[in-house]
Design an enzyme around this catalytic site. Structure first.
Site, PDB file in Angstrom:
ATOM      1  N   ASP A   1       6.677  -4.257  -4.909  1.00 31.83           N
ATOM      2  CA  ASP A   1       7.030  -5.265  -3.912  1.00 31.83           C
ATOM      3  C   ASP A   1       7.564  -6.527  -4.584  1.00 31.83           C
ATOM      4  OD1 ASP A   1       6.611  -5.924  -0.953  1.00 31.83           O
ATOM      5  OD2 ASP A   1       5.529  -7.596  -1.866  1.00 31.83           O
TER       6      ASP A   1
ATOM      7  N   GLU B   1       2.857   7.383 -20.584  1.00 34.85           N
ATOM      8  CA  GLU B   1       1.689   8.011 -21.202  1.00 34.85           C
ATOM      9  C   GLU B   1       1.125   9.119 -20.312  1.00 34.85           C
ATOM     10  OE1 GLU B   1      -1.296   5.054 -21.904  1.00 34.85           O
ATOM     11  OE2 GLU B   1       0.093   3.804 -23.061  1.00 34.85           O
TER      12      GLU B   1
HETATM   13  C1  GLC Z   1       8.317  -7.294   0.711  1.00 34.60           C
HETATM   14  C2  GLC Z   1       7.767  -6.425   1.811  1.00 34.60           C
HETATM   15  C3  GLC Z   1       7.573  -7.280   3.028  1.00 34.60           C
HETATM   16  C4  GLC Z   1       6.570  -8.362   2.680  1.00 34.60           C
HETATM   17  C5  GLC Z   1       7.005  -9.159   1.462  1.00 34.60           C
HETATM   18  C6  GLC Z   1       5.882  -9.980   0.912  1.00 34.60           C
HETATM   19  O1  GLC Z   1       9.560  -7.781   1.004  1.00 34.60           O
HETATM   20  O2  GLC Z   1       8.624  -5.347   2.037  1.00 34.60           O
HETATM   21  O3  GLC Z   1       7.134  -6.537   4.120  1.00 34.60           O
HETATM   22  O4  GLC Z   1       6.441  -9.241   3.759  1.00 34.60           O
HETATM   23  O5  GLC Z   1       7.413  -8.320   0.426  1.00 34.60           O
HETATM   24  O6  GLC Z   1       4.929  -9.167   0.307  1.00 34.60           O
END
Ligand code: GLC
Ligand code: MG
Length: 557
Positions: free
Chosen positions: A220, A272
């Protein structure tokens, strides 16, 4: 390699591995299937529906977050990276889901949220009482405020969801104190990735899930972990997309060079492990050459191709983005990826019904200009068939195989995305693409769960999209996807190469393996070459002509 253009001088050999050509299906746990009737999807619900993915022909699952969380941002605010939120089940349910997926030949990618924790994470809870200058605060980005009383935020950064990116805390002595950075919601304090403890912790979290058998991680906000050291002001409106044109300065919070060494270290760890474990970058980075840096041979395996998702529905825009994407990933020997929908954007069956050239909407609600639903679905089917014929890996978002539209008449009171409040009710946000899936037309909550409960209300017209109304029905969107995935697999399209046959103002046509593809973006029908065998089409053909907004797959005898 993907394109004929760059075949002569590959910088590294072509990559192999399941992920290079996989169709990866995104499950958004709270909206997929609810086993216990509380109106929120859960892990046992997903396990019970795994056969759907097998029937569809997907190769892998990407599971959005299911970790303990106050749900300030639907689970992207993680309070404990090594457990399951009781809303979704228990750790044993995650183990079972992984095992049942593997038993069906489905790979499992989980979401990792390293840019920020939840404010309910034990580290943040410890940082508040520990006070300014403490080791506990140095895991996050705490700063004194500006002005004599420190009552102005340390810089002018805005949160992606609206409002300032800083929140002031109350110190243990009861006085207003320092500020902490949150590029997203105040419930999502940004971590300080210059702190070695943060790095060590995430290596350990990776091990925790690798040991449990996951096949990889979707990372993310992968472009956000490192901030420019001086936290310089940035006068531009905040967007998650960094908009890095080559000649423009990069925003101080996105795509800083320091992120890459983090992913190199992670890659060494993944290597790994046996099996082919992968890292997928969610990096809203432009242009494609900057994005390609995330998938160099010693970094991540894949990155979402958001430039593709954002491209207009015109032959010129689609030609340009496909060509650029293939060229950029070829330079680093990585496979290209393709995506049209996810849990952060208006579903493509609705987005493509907006007038061409409309900027990416952040949600659609009552009172907003409504897309043309029929045209949107027609174009979405053509777009999906075009995408699924491209070499590389494709990401699907749950429900797109049903042709689901965005929920565009959701009552504003029902909205849960923090964007709606934080933008002062100017941006509707992402709830409309997150509505629970309709499985059975005549069941309560359309079969989402055993009761009527659904954390976001499902529109009344959902019945016509239900899986059981489409299964086995020729011409349904579900059968369109199923056949496309079967043919894609049979012809090896994911590992093929793309050769343009024609790229005009209204028509795009290419060949991949022995399949030829034609999409008509123009208004008038376009005749197919004589004597070809039609393999698949996104809508009925008009004798041997391809009507407007239709993609056809065919083979020359
Ligand atoms: C990413 C996720 C989104 C979230 C953001 C903060 O963009 O896809 O849904 O709100 O990160 O974590
Ligand atoms: Mg439930």
């Amino acid at each position: 390699m993907n394109t004929n253009a760059t075949q002569q001088e590959p910088s590294v050999g072509p990559t192999t591995g399941w992920w290079t050509e996989a169709v990866i299906y995104q499950i958004y746990p709270r909206s997929f299937a609810d086993s216990d009737g509380d109106g929120i999807g859960d892990l046992p619900g997903i396990t019970a529906r795994l056969d759907h993915l097998v029937e569809l022909g997907a190769d892998a699952i990407w599971l959005s977050p299911f970790y303990p969380s106050p749900q300030a941002d639907a689970g992207y605010d993680v309070a404990d990276y090594r457990d399951v939120d009781p809303l979704f089940g228990r750790l044993a349910d995650a183990d079972r889901l992984i095992a049942e997926a593997h038993a069906r030949g489905l790979r499992m990618i989980v979401d990792l949220v390293p840019n920020h924790t939840s404010s309910a994470h034990r580290w943040f809870a410890a940082a508040l009482p520990a006070g300014p200058g403490s080791p506990e605060r140095s895991r996050y980005v705490f700063r004194d405020g500006l002005g004599p009383d420190g009552d102005r935020p340390p810089n002018d950064w805005r949160s992606v969801f609206g409002g300032p990116a800083w929140t002031r805390v109350t110190e243990p002595d009861g006085r207003p104190g320092q500020w902490y950075l949150h590029l997203f919601d105040p419930g999502q304090p940004d971590l300080n990735w210059d702190n070695p403890q943060v790095r060590a912790e995430f290596l350990d979290v990776l091990r925790f899930w690798l040991d449990r058998g996951v096949d990889g991680f979707r990372v993310d906000v992968a472009h956000g972990l490192i901030k420019q050291a001086d936290l310089a002001d940035w006068q531009e409106p905040q967007q998650i997309l960094s908009g890095n044109e080559v000649d423009k300065p990069r925003p101080p919070m996105w795509d800083q060079d320091g992120v890459h060494e983090i992913y190199r270290e992670w890659r060494r760890l993944l290597d790994e492990y046996d099996g082919e474990r992968v890292l997928v970058a969610e990096a809203w980075v432009e242009p494609a050459e900057r994005l390609a840096r995330y998938v160099r041979p010693d970094e991540m395996h894949q990155a979402f191709n958001f430039e593709y998702l954002l491209a207009s529905w015109t032959a010129a825009a689609q030609y340009a983005v496909i060509t650029r994407s293939l060229e950029a990933t070829d330079t680093v020997g990585a496979p290209t990826t393709w995506v049209l929908s996810n849990h952060d954007v208006v579903r493509h069956a609705s987005r493509l019904g907006l007038p061409i050239g409309t900027p990416k909407p952040n949600g659609i609600g009552i009172g907003d200009a409504q897309p043309n639903a029929t045209l949107g679905l027609r174009r979405a089917r053509a777009a999906s068939l075009l995408m699924l014929a491209l070499p590389g890996s494709a990401y699907l978002f749950q429900g797109e195989e049903l042709g689901l539209p965005e929920h565009m008449t959701l009552a504003d009171e029902a909205r849960q995305d923090p964007t709606w409040e934080r933008s002062g009710h100017t941006e509707r946000g992402r709830d409309g693409c997150r509505v629970p899936i309709p499985w059975e037309a005549d069941a309560p909550s359309y079969g989402f769960g055993p009761t009527d409960a659904s954390w976001l209300p499902q529109p009344a017209m959902w019945a016509e999209y239900a899986l059981d109304r489409q299964r086995g029905v020729p011409g349904s969107t579900y059968e369109l996807y199923r056949t496309a995935l079967r043919l894609r697999h049979e012809h090896g399209l994911g590992r093929g190469s793309l050769y343009w046959l024609s790229a005009g103002d209204e028509v795009l046509s290419f060949r991949n393996a022995e399949v030829s593809v034609l999409t008509n973006f123009g208004a008038a029908a376009v005749p197919l070459p004589a004597g070809v065998e039609v393999l698949h089409a996104s809508a009925p053909l008009d004798d041997d002509a391809v009507p407007s907004d239709v993609t056809v797959w065919f083979r020359t005898a």
